[in-house]
Design a protein around this motif. Sequence first.
Motif, short mmCIF file in Angstrom:
data_model
loop_
_atom_site.label_atom_id
_atom_site.label_comp_id
_atom_site.label_asym_id
_atom_site.label_seq_id
_atom_site.Cartn_x
_atom_site.Cartn_y
_atom_site.Cartn_z
N LEU A 42 0.83 -1.21 0.00
CA LEU A 42 0.00 0.00 0.00
C LEU A 42 0.87 1.26 0.00
O LEU A 42 0.54 2.24 -0.68
CB LEU A 42 -0.95 0.00 1.20
CG LEU A 42 -2.09 -1.01 1.12
CD1 LEU A 42 -2.82 -1.09 2.46
CD2 LEU A 42 -3.05 -0.65 0.02
N LEU A 43 1.96 1.23 0.73
CA LEU A 43 2.88 2.37 0.73
C LEU A 43 3.52 2.57 -0.64
O LEU A 43 3.56 3.69 -1.16
CB LEU A 43 3.95 2.17 1.81
CG LEU A 43 4.99 3.28 1.93
CD1 LEU A 43 4.33 4.58 2.36
CD2 LEU A 43 6.07 2.88 2.91
N ASN A 45 2.34 1.58 -3.44
CA ASN A 45 1.28 2.00 -4.35
C ASN A 45 1.01 3.50 -4.22
O ASN A 45 0.80 4.19 -5.22
CB ASN A 45 0.01 1.19 -4.07
CG ASN A 45 -0.95 1.23 -5.19
OD1 ASN A 45 -0.59 1.00 -6.34
ND2 ASN A 45 -2.20 1.53 -4.87
N GLY A 46 1.04 4.01 -3.00
CA GLY A 46 0.87 5.45 -2.79
C GLY A 46 2.00 6.27 -3.38
O GLY A 46 1.78 7.31 -3.99
N ALA A 49 1.51 6.38 -7.08
CA ALA A 49 0.46 7.34 -7.45
C ALA A 49 0.98 8.77 -7.41
O ALA A 49 0.69 9.57 -8.32
CB ALA A 49 -0.74 7.17 -6.52
N LEU A 50 1.75 9.11 -6.38
CA LEU A 50 2.33 10.46 -6.31
C LEU A 50 3.32 10.70 -7.45
O LEU A 50 3.37 11.80 -8.01
CB LEU A 50 3.02 10.66 -4.96
CG LEU A 50 2.10 10.84 -3.76
CD1 LEU A 50 2.91 10.87 -2.47
CD2 LEU A 50 1.28 12.11 -3.89
N SER A 97 -3.97 -1.25 -8.36
CA SER A 97 -4.26 -0.24 -7.34
C SER A 97 -5.61 -0.49 -6.69
O SER A 97 -5.75 -0.39 -5.47
CB SER A 97 -4.22 1.16 -7.94
OG SER A 97 -2.91 1.47 -8.33
N TYR A 101 -6.20 -1.50 -2.82
CA TYR A 101 -7.06 -0.62 -2.02
C TYR A 101 -8.15 -1.43 -1.32
O TYR A 101 -8.49 -1.15 -0.17
CB TYR A 101 -7.67 0.46 -2.91
CG TYR A 101 -8.48 1.46 -2.15
CD1 TYR A 101 -7.86 2.45 -1.39
CD2 TYR A 101 -9.86 1.43 -2.15
CE1 TYR A 101 -8.59 3.39 -0.67
CE2 TYR A 101 -10.62 2.35 -1.44
CZ TYR A 101 -9.97 3.32 -0.71
OH TYR A 101 -10.70 4.23 0.01
N ARG A 104 -7.52 -2.99 2.24
CA ARG A 104 -7.42 -2.17 3.45
C ARG A 104 -8.40 -2.62 4.53
O ARG A 104 -8.09 -2.59 5.70
CB ARG A 104 -7.62 -0.69 3.13
CG ARG A 104 -6.47 -0.13 2.34
CD ARG A 104 -6.60 1.30 1.97
NE ARG A 104 -7.83 1.94 2.33
CZ ARG A 104 -7.95 3.20 2.67
NH1 ARG A 104 -6.91 3.97 2.65
NH2 ARG A 104 -9.11 3.72 2.98
#
Length: 146
Positions: A42-43, A45-46, A49-50, A97, A101, A104
């Motif tokens: 998840l990290l 993936n974030g 995205a950024l 993604s 998500y 979670r």
Amino acid sequence: MLNQALLSMAHSVSIAVLLLALFVKYLIFRRNLTMLRVRHLLLANGVAALALFSIFATGGLLALKHVNSVVEIFDHPAQGLKMGLFLLIVGTLDYPSRLFYRWRRALRLGKAPMISIQQHLRVLWILRGNLVLVALLAVLTKELSH
């Protein structure tokens, strides 16, 4: 106005960060995921995205610095190729993604997610393909900017 060298460097760094985040996701993603691996996915993936947003923003600003209007951007086939490649990357990264998500909720309940063989193979092939596409985007960005 922003310095072109600074924008170009930010664009290249964003592509490198995206490549690194995809590589980390590829290395972490396995059939039997632990909760720690899911958090790391998840990290990563974030971060990806950024990096995608940063590539979009800096690429758009760089393109607008070279032309007088948005219409002129589409007159250059190289710009269209880079934009098409970028949109392909964004479109194909949507499936992993969304899958990550959805995990979670299971993570909040203290459970590691279950992954089917089909999901596992699909995500692995998407990540492999995107690693190649981002590397190609990096080469095109370097080659076409000089």
